[in-house]
Design a protein around this motif. Structure first.
Motif, PDB file in Angstrom:
ATOM      1  N   PRO A  29     -20.114 -39.618 -95.171  1.00 37.19           N
ATOM      2  CA  PRO A  29     -18.898 -38.808 -95.591  1.00 37.19           C
ATOM      3  C   PRO A  29     -19.204 -38.150 -96.842  1.00 37.19           C
ATOM      4  O   PRO A  29     -20.122 -38.593 -97.762  1.00 37.19           O
ATOM      5  N   GLN A  30     -18.299 -37.050 -96.996  1.00 43.40           N
ATOM      6  CA  GLN A  30     -18.567 -36.260 -98.306  1.00 43.40           C
ATOM      7  C   GLN A  30     -18.012 -37.202 -99.615  1.00 43.40           C
ATOM      8  O   GLN A  30     -18.508 -36.909-100.627  1.00 43.40           O
ATOM      9  N   ASP A  31     -17.011 -37.822 -99.404  1.00 47.13           N
ATOM     10  CA  ASP A  31     -16.473 -38.548-100.580  1.00 47.13           C
ATOM     11  C   ASP A  31     -15.984 -40.037-100.239  1.00 47.13           C
ATOM     12  O   ASP A  31     -15.374 -40.235 -99.312  1.00 47.13           O
ATOM     13  N   LEU A  32     -16.421 -40.767-100.909  1.00 48.75           N
ATOM     14  CA  LEU A  32     -16.161 -42.149-100.725  1.00 48.75           C
ATOM     15  C   LEU A  32     -14.929 -42.689-101.722  1.00 48.75           C
ATOM     16  O   LEU A  32     -15.021 -42.594-103.046  1.00 48.75           O
ATOM     17  N   ASP A  33     -13.929 -43.185-101.206  1.00 47.48           N
ATOM     18  CA  ASP A  33     -12.740 -43.594-102.161  1.00 47.48           C
ATOM     19  C   ASP A  33     -12.625 -44.981-102.195  1.00 47.48           C
ATOM     20  O   ASP A  33     -12.246 -45.811-101.431  1.00 47.48           O
ATOM     21  N   LEU A  34     -13.480 -45.575-103.135  1.00 43.68           N
ATOM     22  CA  LEU A  34     -13.667 -46.883-103.249  1.00 43.68           C
ATOM     23  C   LEU A  34     -13.192 -47.414-104.621  1.00 43.68           C
ATOM     24  O   LEU A  34     -13.779 -47.525-105.554  1.00 43.68           O
ATOM     25  N   GLU A  35     -11.860 -47.655-104.474  1.00 42.70           N
ATOM     26  CA  GLU A  35     -11.070 -48.156-105.697  1.00 42.70           C
ATOM     27  C   GLU A  35     -10.929 -49.742-105.199  1.00 42.70           C
ATOM     28  O   GLU A  35      -9.924 -50.141-104.896  1.00 42.70           O
ATOM     29  N   LEU A  36     -12.096 -50.463-105.625  1.00 50.20           N
ATOM     30  CA  LEU A  36     -12.154 -51.829-105.165  1.00 50.20           C
ATOM     31  C   LEU A  36     -12.293 -52.576-106.476  1.00 50.20           C
ATOM     32  O   LEU A  36     -13.024 -52.309-107.370  1.00 50.20           O
ATOM     33  N   GLU A  37     -11.374 -53.448-106.645  1.00 51.45           N
ATOM     34  CA  GLU A  37     -11.112 -54.472-107.828  1.00 51.45           C
ATOM     35  C   GLU A  37     -12.147 -55.852-107.447  1.00 51.45           C
ATOM     36  O   GLU A  37     -11.752 -56.290-106.602  1.00 51.45           O
ATOM     37  N   LEU A  38     -13.120 -55.867-108.352  1.00 45.75           N
ATOM     38  CA  LEU A  38     -13.812 -57.294-107.809  1.00 45.75           C
ATOM     39  C   LEU A  38     -13.269 -58.408-108.670  1.00 45.75           C
ATOM     40  O   LEU A  38     -12.718 -58.504-109.647  1.00 45.75           O
ATOM     41  N   PRO A  39     -13.153 -59.706-108.028  1.00 41.96           N
ATOM     42  CA  PRO A  39     -12.607 -60.790-108.623  1.00 41.96           C
ATOM     43  C   PRO A  39     -13.578 -61.142-109.651  1.00 41.96           C
ATOM     44  O   PRO A  39     -14.635 -60.796-110.178  1.00 41.96           O
TER      45      PRO A  39
END
Length: 75
Positions: A29-39
């Motif tokens: 993919p051209q862009d990864l939207d990873l707005e992931l909050e880690l615990p």
């Protein structure tokens, strides 16, 4: 040699994706939207310990020995 390694890696990835080993991999993919909050770190450590089979086995051994001790105390 590198070509062989590339074909091997591609084949293994395809098998994991349940595809034919000889298929070409899709373009990334051209862009990864990873707005992931880690615990929090403490929470991650608790989760890691809870998922370790050796920790579960040790806890079961402790529980078993405690039950034996309680039974022996009744005799």
């Amino acid at each position: 040699e590198l070509d062989r390694l590339d074909r091997t890696a591609t084949g293994r990835i395809n098998v994991l994706l349940r595809r034919s080993p000889t298929e070409q991999l899709p373009a990334p993919p051209q862009d990864l939207d990873l707005e992931l909050e880690l615990p929090a770190l403490d929470e991650l450590l608790v989760q890691a310990l809870e998922q370790r089979p050796d920790v579960h086995a040790a806890a079961a051994r402790v529980e078993s020995e405690q039950a034996k001790l309680a039974l022996a105390a009744k005799i």
